[in-house]
Design a protein around this motif. Structure first.
Motif, PDB file in Angstrom:
ATOM      1  N   ALA A   7      -9.427  -8.788 -33.057  1.00 26.81           N
ATOM      2  CA  ALA A   7      -8.728  -7.797 -33.876  1.00 26.81           C
ATOM      3  C   ALA A   7      -9.374  -6.432 -33.684  1.00 26.81           C
ATOM      4  O   ALA A   7     -10.554  -6.242 -33.984  1.00 26.81           O
ATOM      5  CB  ALA A   7      -8.767  -8.205 -35.347  1.00 26.81           C
ATOM      6  N   VAL A   8      -8.604  -5.502 -33.144  1.00 21.92           N
ATOM      7  CA  VAL A   8      -9.078  -4.123 -33.035  1.00 21.92           C
ATOM      8  C   VAL A   8      -8.795  -3.471 -34.375  1.00 21.92           C
ATOM      9  O   VAL A   8      -7.726  -2.929 -34.620  1.00 21.92           O
ATOM     10  CB  VAL A   8      -8.378  -3.386 -31.885  1.00 21.92           C
ATOM     11  CG1 VAL A   8      -8.946  -1.981 -31.732  1.00 21.92           C
ATOM     12  CG2 VAL A   8      -8.529  -4.159 -30.589  1.00 21.92           C
ATOM     13  N   THR A   9      -9.793  -3.576 -35.258  1.00 22.78           N
ATOM     14  CA  THR A   9      -9.556  -3.261 -36.664  1.00 22.78           C
ATOM     15  C   THR A   9      -9.428  -1.773 -36.943  1.00 22.78           C
ATOM     16  O   THR A   9      -8.778  -1.378 -37.901  1.00 22.78           O
ATOM     17  CB  THR A   9     -10.704  -3.817 -37.522  1.00 22.78           C
ATOM     18  OG1 THR A   9     -11.958  -3.309 -37.018  1.00 22.78           O
ATOM     19  CG2 THR A   9     -10.729  -5.331 -37.442  1.00 22.78           C
ATOM     20  N   HIS A  10     -10.057  -0.926 -36.108  1.00 18.92           N
ATOM     21  CA  HIS A  10     -10.042   0.499 -36.427  1.00 18.92           C
ATOM     22  C   HIS A  10      -8.695   1.118 -36.096  1.00 18.92           C
ATOM     23  O   HIS A  10      -8.202   1.024 -34.984  1.00 18.92           O
ATOM     24  CB  HIS A  10     -11.137   1.245 -35.683  1.00 18.92           C
ATOM     25  CG  HIS A  10     -11.167   2.710 -36.005  1.00 18.92           C
ATOM     26  ND1 HIS A  10     -11.540   3.183 -37.231  1.00 18.92           N
ATOM     27  CD2 HIS A  10     -10.834   3.794 -35.256  1.00 18.92           C
ATOM     28  CE1 HIS A  10     -11.451   4.506 -37.240  1.00 18.92           C
ATOM     29  NE2 HIS A  10     -11.036   4.895 -36.054  1.00 18.92           N
ATOM     30  N   ASP A  11      -8.095   1.732 -37.068  1.00 21.54           N
ATOM     31  CA  ASP A  11      -6.816   2.419 -36.903  1.00 21.54           C
ATOM     32  C   ASP A  11      -7.027   3.888 -37.212  1.00 21.54           C
ATOM     33  O   ASP A  11      -7.303   4.258 -38.351  1.00 21.54           O
ATOM     34  CB  ASP A  11      -5.782   1.820 -37.853  1.00 21.54           C
ATOM     35  CG  ASP A  11      -4.414   2.487 -37.703  1.00 21.54           C
ATOM     36  OD1 ASP A  11      -4.292   3.398 -36.865  1.00 21.54           O
ATOM     37  OD2 ASP A  11      -3.491   2.081 -38.428  1.00 21.54           O
ATOM     38  N   PRO A  12      -6.931   4.766 -36.191  1.00 21.54           N
ATOM     39  CA  PRO A  12      -7.203   6.189 -36.435  1.00 21.54           C
ATOM     40  C   PRO A  12      -6.263   6.819 -37.438  1.00 21.54           C
ATOM     41  O   PRO A  12      -6.559   7.856 -38.004  1.00 21.54           O
ATOM     42  CB  PRO A  12      -7.048   6.826 -35.043  1.00 21.54           C
ATOM     43  CG  PRO A  12      -6.223   5.855 -34.257  1.00 21.54           C
ATOM     44  CD  PRO A  12      -6.568   4.499 -34.802  1.00 21.54           C
ATOM     45  N   THR A  13      -5.102   6.176 -37.679  1.00 18.44           N
ATOM     46  CA  THR A  13      -4.186   6.747 -38.664  1.00 18.44           C
ATOM     47  C   THR A  13      -4.688   6.539 -40.082  1.00 18.44           C
ATOM     48  O   THR A  13      -4.186   7.161 -41.017  1.00 18.44           O
ATOM     49  CB  THR A  13      -2.783   6.125 -38.535  1.00 18.44           C
ATOM     50  OG1 THR A  13      -2.848   4.726 -38.855  1.00 18.44           O
ATOM     51  CG2 THR A  13      -2.244   6.293 -37.123  1.00 18.44           C
ATOM     52  N   GLY A  14      -5.668   5.661 -40.256  1.00 16.37           N
ATOM     53  CA  GLY A  14      -6.211   5.443 -41.586  1.00 16.37           C
ATOM     54  C   GLY A  14      -7.315   6.412 -41.946  1.00 16.37           C
ATOM     55  O   GLY A  14      -7.770   6.442 -43.099  1.00 16.37           O
ATOM     56  N   ASP A  15      -7.766   7.209 -40.995  1.00 16.42           N
ATOM     57  CA  ASP A  15      -8.818   8.189 -41.245  1.00 16.42           C
ATOM     58  C   ASP A  15      -8.204   9.513 -41.707  1.00 16.42           C
ATOM     59  O   ASP A  15      -7.014   9.776 -41.498  1.00 16.42           O
ATOM     60  CB  ASP A  15      -9.631   8.423 -39.967  1.00 16.42           C
ATOM     61  CG  ASP A  15     -10.384   7.183 -39.533  1.00 16.42           C
ATOM     62  OD1 ASP A  15     -10.699   6.349 -40.406  1.00 16.42           O
ATOM     63  OD2 ASP A  15     -10.651   7.046 -38.320  1.00 16.42           O
ATOM     64  N   PRO A  16      -9.012  10.381 -42.309  1.00 18.72           N
ATOM     65  CA  PRO A  16      -8.500  11.718 -42.663  1.00 18.72           C
ATOM     66  C   PRO A  16      -8.021  12.453 -41.415  1.00 18.72           C
ATOM     67  O   PRO A  16      -8.599  12.316 -40.337  1.00 18.72           O
ATOM     68  CB  PRO A  16      -9.721  12.402 -43.287  1.00 18.72           C
ATOM     69  CG  PRO A  16     -10.596  11.282 -43.756  1.00 18.72           C
ATOM     70  CD  PRO A  16     -10.399  10.165 -42.774  1.00 18.72           C
ATOM     71  N   ALA A  17      -6.958  13.216 -41.569  1.00 16.12           N
ATOM     72  CA  ALA A  17      -6.364  13.908 -40.428  1.00 16.12           C
ATOM     73  C   ALA A  17      -7.318  14.959 -39.869  1.00 16.12           C
ATOM     74  O   ALA A  17      -7.943  15.719 -40.611  1.00 16.12           O
ATOM     75  CB  ALA A  17      -5.046  14.557 -40.829  1.00 16.12           C
ATOM     76  N   ARG A  18      -7.425  14.987 -38.543  1.00 18.78           N
ATOM     77  CA  ARG A  18      -8.200  15.997 -37.834  1.00 18.78           C
ATOM     78  C   ARG A  18      -7.374  16.439 -36.625  1.00 18.78           C
ATOM     79  O   ARG A  18      -7.036  15.627 -35.756  1.00 18.78           O
ATOM     80  CB  ARG A  18      -9.557  15.449 -37.367  1.00 18.78           C
ATOM     81  CG  ARG A  18     -10.482  15.014 -38.491  1.00 18.78           C
ATOM     82  CD  ARG A  18     -11.026  16.221 -39.243  1.00 18.78           C
ATOM     83  NE  ARG A  18     -12.046  15.855 -40.215  1.00 18.78           N
ATOM     84  CZ  ARG A  18     -11.801  15.542 -41.479  1.00 18.78           C
ATOM     85  NH1 ARG A  18     -10.539  15.550 -41.933  1.00 18.78           N
ATOM     86  NH2 ARG A  18     -12.776  15.221 -42.307  1.00 18.78           N
ATOM     87  N   PHE A  19      -7.052  17.729 -36.566  1.00 24.09           N
ATOM     88  CA  PHE A  19      -6.217  18.245 -35.487  1.00 24.09           C
ATOM     89  C   PHE A  19      -6.900  19.438 -34.826  1.00 24.09           C
ATOM     90  O   PHE A  19      -6.779  20.578 -35.284  1.00 24.09           O
ATOM     91  CB  PHE A  19      -4.841  18.651 -36.034  1.00 24.09           C
ATOM     92  CG  PHE A  19      -3.889  19.164 -34.977  1.00 24.09           C
ATOM     93  CD1 PHE A  19      -3.414  18.331 -33.984  1.00 24.09           C
ATOM     94  CD2 PHE A  19      -3.474  20.488 -34.978  1.00 24.09           C
ATOM     95  CE1 PHE A  19      -2.541  18.791 -33.011  1.00 24.09           C
ATOM     96  CE2 PHE A  19      -2.601  20.977 -34.016  1.00 24.09           C
ATOM     97  CZ  PHE A  19      -2.138  20.118 -33.024  1.00 24.09           C
TER      98      PHE A  19
END
Length: 445
Positions: A216-228
């Motif tokens: 399971a690739v558990t880390h989902d970047p969409t769950g982190d605070p937005a950084r652009f």
């Protein structure tokens, strides 16, 4: 609102181990037995093997692409390969085993979600095994697989495997590695690489490929605070779009929606997301790692290197940065060095104020005040930048918490850095020291 997007089913992983532990053979076996090798590639390997007097194809040659590597029979560079099975796509990095190429392993594992560390069953856990496990922990690789290779040379004995498994598990636990899977294999014979072994009925776990396909690739970047991070400012200045001002780049993490209140760093000015364009089409929401163009409601002074983040996010731009680094260049890094620091899309001048400690990966001890970092050294540095940078902790974000130090004279990469505590939490914080005085030459910030 729930964000839905197509799962990429992509796993990035790296292999590492001591010299002659069989890393390249394992990767070659994975490619060969998963039918990911083209006919002309296999033919070239067969011809090269015959030229070296080998009867069977040397599958290690599928990854050891450089001529110098083939002649020496070792891996000296990071060999990237791409393959796929019906269940998942893979990007793998086969990294070197020599101590002097630790920097190459750092490169290969920096974006990996899983690391496969090989050991020779005859030798067990050695210093280089510990070093590679420590680098994986340093880089926050979430999954580590220990592949106990060459089980055929120890008679497929369960007792040999069990002893190695206990020793490595204890060491990985001390590093804080969150997940360790241990698999007995023979890369040369194909045991437990793609197909289960007929020689080790005492092992009931997954094969290497099965684990790679199902982990399971558990880390989902969409769950982190937005950084652009802003990469480019788009001002077409056409009759159709006289007032168009878009900020293009790749979302490093999180989700941005039309209507979100945001803050631009390091200026600290706020605005609202007015529109988002993806491939020329207007959308209501975008998520990492999409490349997008963001339009704001207010006309702000924004340029390449600025960071757009949600209003109220814990972003604290600063000119003072303490980090764990791996030095990559043959020229040592010393206090007082003038460098360029590249963080996301921004590059600024910086000074190395001090080097509090160097880490000895073999036993995780700290060497205080080493005076310099040589090639492949990992240590703590204190930097002062010419401009404030919105750097996250590497523990929170591998993307916005990392940076590079660059030689301002020739543009060569000197050092890879991880902001914040990084590995220091696991091995003990480095002792501090007073910052040195910089020369009055325009670099003293």
């Amino acid at each position: 609102m729930t964000v839905t997007h197509e799962a990429t089913s992509l796993l990035r992983f790296a292999t590492a181990g001591s010299v002659d532990d069989g890393k390249s053979t394992l990767v070659g076996r994975l490619l060969h037995d998963s039918k990911s090798v083209l006919a002309d590639q296999l033919e070239a390997v067969e011809l090269a093997s015959q030229a070296r007097g080998q009867e069977a194809p040397d599958l290690a040659l599928l990854t050891d692409g450089l001529r110098a590597e083939r002649e020496q029979g070792i891996t000296i560079d990071v060999a990237y390969r791409y393959f796929a099975t019906p269940r998942r796509r893979f990007i793998l990095a086969d990294t070197p085993g020599h101590v002097q190429y630790t920097r190459n392993m750092v490169t290969g594992a920096s974006t990996a979600e899983l690391a496969v560390v090989l050991v020779d069953a005859r030798n067990g856990v050695v210093e280089q095994t510990r070093r590679h496990a420590a680098v994986a922990a340093l880089l926050r690789v979430p999954h580590v697989v220990l592949a106990v290779n060459k089980m055929d040379l120890v008679g497929y004995q369960e007792s040999v495997f069990a002893a190695i498994a206990r020793e490595f598990t204890d060491y990985a636990t001390s590093l804080g590695v969150p997940e360790v899977t241990i698999i007995p294999i023979s890369a040369l014979e194909g045991d437990n690489v793609v197909t289960p072994s007929a020689h080790m009925d005492w092992y009931s776990g997954p094969t290497v490929l099965e684990h790679l396909e199902t982990v399971a690739v558990t880390h989902d970047p969409t769950g982190d605070p937005a950084r652009f991070p802003v990469q480019y400012v788009i001002r077409p200045r056409t009759a159709e779009h006289p007032d168009y001002r878009g900020y293009a780049g790749q979302l490093a993490s999180g989700v941005l929606r039309v209507g979100d209140r945001v803050t631009v760093h390091p200026s600290g000015r706020g605005s609202t997301v007015e529109a988002i364009d993806v491939l020329g089409q207007a959308v209501d929401v975008a998520w990492a790692p999409q490349s997008v163009t963001v339009l704001l409601a207010d006309d702000l002074d924004i340029s390449r290197g600025d960071l757009i983040a949600p209003a109220g996010a814990d972003v604290r731009p600063s000119q003072d940065l303490t980090a764990t680094v791996c030095h990559l260049h043959d020229r040592p890094l010393k206090p007082g060095d003038r460098v360029l620091l590249k963080h996301t899309t921004r590059t600024v001048k910086a000074i190395v104020k001090e080097i509090p400690s160097r880490l000895t990966l073999a036993d995780l001890s700290q060497h205080p005040a080493p005076g310099e970092l040589a090639a492949n050294d990992i240590g703590r540095v204190v930097l002062r930048t010419a401009e404030a940078l919105p750097v996250d902790s590497y523990a929170d974000s591998r993307r916005t918490g990392s940076f590079l130090l660059i030689d301002p004279a020739d543009g060569s990469t000197l050092t890879a850095g991880m902001a914040g505590a990084a590995f220091a939490d696991a091995v003990g914080a480095a002792p501090g020291a007073a910052a040195g005085e910089g020369a009055d030459d325009g670099w003293d910030f």
